[in-house]
Design an enzyme around this catalytic site. Sequence first.
Site, PDB file in Angstrom:
ATOM      1  N   ASP A 163       0.811  -1.208   0.000  1.00 38.27           N
ATOM      2  CA  ASP A 163       0.000   0.000   0.000  1.00 38.27           C
ATOM      3  C   ASP A 163       0.852   1.269   0.000  1.00 38.27           C
ATOM      4  O   ASP A 163       0.725   2.110   0.874  1.00 38.27           O
ATOM      5  CB  ASP A 163      -0.918  -0.054   1.242  1.00 38.27           C
ATOM      6  CG  ASP A 163      -1.848   1.140   1.328  1.00 38.27           C
ATOM      7  OD1 ASP A 163      -2.298   1.621   0.277  1.00 38.27           O
ATOM      8  OD2 ASP A 163      -2.117   1.590   2.466  1.00 38.27           O
ATOM      9  N   GLU A 414       3.371  -8.036   7.265  1.00 34.68           N
ATOM     10  CA  GLU A 414       2.073  -8.632   6.937  1.00 34.68           C
ATOM     11  C   GLU A 414       2.119  -9.702   5.856  1.00 34.68           C
ATOM     12  O   GLU A 414       1.298  -9.700   4.933  1.00 34.68           O
ATOM     13  CB  GLU A 414       1.068  -7.548   6.540  1.00 34.68           C
ATOM     14  CG  GLU A 414       0.739  -6.584   7.657  1.00 34.68           C
ATOM     15  CD  GLU A 414      -0.521  -5.773   7.389  1.00 34.68           C
ATOM     16  OE1 GLU A 414      -0.979  -5.730   6.240  1.00 34.68           O
ATOM     17  OE2 GLU A 414      -1.044  -5.185   8.346  1.00 34.68           O
ATOM     18  N   TYR A 470      -6.441  -3.182  12.890  1.00 40.38           N
ATOM     19  CA  TYR A 470      -7.318  -2.070  12.494  1.00 40.38           C
ATOM     20  C   TYR A 470      -8.736  -2.256  13.018  1.00 40.38           C
ATOM     21  O   TYR A 470      -9.706  -1.990  12.328  1.00 40.38           O
ATOM     22  CB  TYR A 470      -7.271  -1.919  10.960  1.00 40.38           C
ATOM     23  CG  TYR A 470      -5.925  -1.352  10.529  1.00 40.38           C
ATOM     24  CD1 TYR A 470      -5.687   0.011  10.541  1.00 40.38           C
ATOM     25  CD2 TYR A 470      -4.882  -2.198  10.182  1.00 40.38           C
ATOM     26  CE1 TYR A 470      -4.453   0.536  10.200  1.00 40.38           C
ATOM     27  CE2 TYR A 470      -3.627  -1.681   9.843  1.00 40.38           C
ATOM     28  CZ  TYR A 470      -3.425  -0.313   9.859  1.00 40.38           C
ATOM     29  OH  TYR A 470      -2.201   0.198   9.525  1.00 40.38           O
ATOM     30  N   GLU A 505       1.135  -1.394  14.015  1.00 38.33           N
ATOM     31  CA  GLU A 505       0.251  -0.498  13.251  1.00 38.33           C
ATOM     32  C   GLU A 505      -1.126  -0.500  13.874  1.00 38.33           C
ATOM     33  O   GLU A 505      -1.655  -1.558  14.229  1.00 38.33           O
ATOM     34  CB  GLU A 505       0.093  -0.948  11.782  1.00 38.33           C
ATOM     35  CG  GLU A 505       1.301  -0.737  10.914  1.00 38.33           C
ATOM     36  CD  GLU A 505       1.047  -1.123   9.443  1.00 38.33           C
ATOM     37  OE1 GLU A 505      -0.121  -1.075   8.986  1.00 38.33           O
ATOM     38  OE2 GLU A 505       2.030  -1.474   8.767  1.00 38.33           O
TER      39      GLU A 505
HETATM   40  C1  BDP Z   1      -1.422  -2.452   6.523  1.00 38.41           C
HETATM   41  C2  BDP Z   1      -0.088  -2.249   5.859  1.00 38.41           C
HETATM   42  C3  BDP Z   1       0.221  -0.799   5.522  1.00 38.41           C
HETATM   43  C4  BDP Z   1      -1.013  -0.119   5.013  1.00 38.41           C
HETATM   44  C5  BDP Z   1      -2.058  -0.122   6.118  1.00 38.41           C
HETATM   45  C6  BDP Z   1      -3.329   0.576   5.671  1.00 38.41           C
HETATM   46  O1  BDP Z   1       0.956  -2.813   6.605  1.00 38.41           O
HETATM   47  O2  BDP Z   1       1.272  -0.750   4.587  1.00 38.41           O
HETATM   48  O3  BDP Z   1      -0.765   1.169   4.537  1.00 38.41           O
HETATM   49  O4  BDP Z   1      -2.358  -1.448   6.463  1.00 38.41           O
HETATM   50  O5  BDP Z   1      -4.176  -0.090   5.086  1.00 38.41           O
HETATM   51  O6  BDP Z   1      -2.072  -3.458   5.846  1.00 38.41           O
HETATM   52  O7  BDP Z   1      -3.445   1.765   5.897  1.00 38.41           O
END
Ligand code: BDP
Length: 599
Positions: A163, A414, A470, A505
């Site tokens: 991404d 990931e 997330y 993240e």
């Molecule tokens: C994760 C990835 C990251 C993406 C992020 C996203 O590690 O590179 O930018 O999610 O979706 O999957 O913002």
Amino acid sequence: MLRPQDSPTRERKRLDGVWLFRFDHADEGLAGRWYAGALRDARAMAVPASYNDIFTDLAAREFVGAAWYQVEAFVPRGWTGHRIVLHFESVTHHATVFAGETEIARHSGGYLPFEADITEHARPGERVRITVRVDNTLTWQTIPPGVVSTSRSGERTQRYFHDFFNYAGIHRSAWLAARPPVAVDDVSVVTGFDGATGLVDYAVAIAGGTVEVRARLSDADGMVVAEASGPNGRLEVANAVAWRIGHGYLYDLAIRLVDGERLLDEYHLNVGIRTVAIDGARLLLNGEPVYLRGFGMHEDHVTLGKAHNDAMWLRDIECLKWIGANSFRTSHYPYSEDVLDLADREGLLVIDETPAVGMNTALAAGTAVDSRSATFSPETINDETQAIHGQVIRDLIARDKNHPSVVAWSIANEPESHTEAAEAYFRPLLEIARSADRQRRPVGIVNVMLAPYGMCRVTPLCDLVMINRYWGWYVQTGNLPSAMAAARRELSGWAREGKPIIITEYGADTEPGMHRLPADPWSEEYQVEYLDAMHAVFDEFEEIVGEHVWNFADFATRSGITRVGGNKKGLFTRERQPKMSAHNIRRRWLSPPGKPGRG
Ligand code: BDP
């Protein structure tokens, strides 16, 4: 491979500036020997820079294939009797380099350095023509992977599973460097303490002969504090100043090769004396538990793309300090060594990552894109890819092993990790990383949401748990109470592993200036409430030793229905101005020790 430097026996010349540039639409440059003379029909291109955002037309920005760069440089007159080396810090992704009419180097891997000895092709006091064919194509056998498809009309499209925009070009400085015929070829240090005494174990490799080695360590005021001799040795520093968070105290290690009293070569290295260890679920720096506050970042800027730029990075470091961060991850590739030098100096902790991102055909930018191909198979990511990945890990550790700021290695972001194929792929790679690092820093992969606790077959093999989650964004979107419940559920599982957990993240896309009451995804309010909710859960777990918000700043991605002018999960805009949540996080991260965020 040591980075070029100036010393009493060495000299270097930066080749940055405006070079000639030309796209090779029909891929005819090699057969047509475009390197054999001045590059025809060329336009100007900045080095370092990604070429993509210099252009205003889509076809140039999204070009797939080879492009040619050329520059003429004078070899300094005084370099007679030296080995002359051409060194590139980063060419993304493949480089074929010519000096005059001779091919002198081929390198794949867009984020690590390579060099070639061009002594036979470059005369001191004369000009040398340097031509570079730069290919940005990603395949199943590149790190990161990608797939190129060709339409009926012959148009090539690059697909990839990560991404961020596939920027290409000569991204970091290129150097001509002079080295003596007998030279320091490599230096490794391992540091430690014996009470108040700092220990610096060093190992030197020499190219071009066997000579005497002298090592001298000076403190930040230039006072000599320890001396030793021999290619391997120990320097003992009485009352050593430890390298620690926010206080990047650096000693200068001078390695001198001598023949009697004659100095043959001298190489300098910054050394921070510190230890990194894991004890149960704690991450220890100098024996003390640390809590990482910071970000996954990107090398990403308007117009420059992925080029390194000192001013831009100094601004990033200032923003990191302002917000109270003490660490970052080089998501998703090794950053310029200049960045690690800055981190060393500032006392910032770094999780250093390989470019192995997007090894997961089920995921891209949070949406399923390609469940047709298996991630690991003879036709996709296979044994050849694994061998290349192994080499990338070795090259990364060879380049960054001596930086005190580097406290852990991430060998992939990931990847698919819930399958037997993934386990077979990663098990040997983790071992490669462990045996390549004399300091034996923690090694891991960054785990994806699709392989949650109980399903991931690779994280249990790692020294620490690094997870990207997330809750409240890609899942439980807009519903923070259920996001918190989901977080609590899964984290309770990981906590049972008894290893330190870093949330590498978590984040929410936020359009700067968009306000909603009540908070709604994409609004500045939602980013604030989302982060508060996550932190409330994180603070319940002693095993969590770090929180890295995704992302430090907004960044460019390929266009798509989940991206509005790029990824907007930054706490700062792409121009490095704070969103509302940056002020909120700053209050947490600058709160006194013992409070949430654990100072
Ligand atoms: C994760 C990835 C990251 C993406 C992020 C996203 O590690 O590179 O930018 O999610 O979706 O999957 O913002």
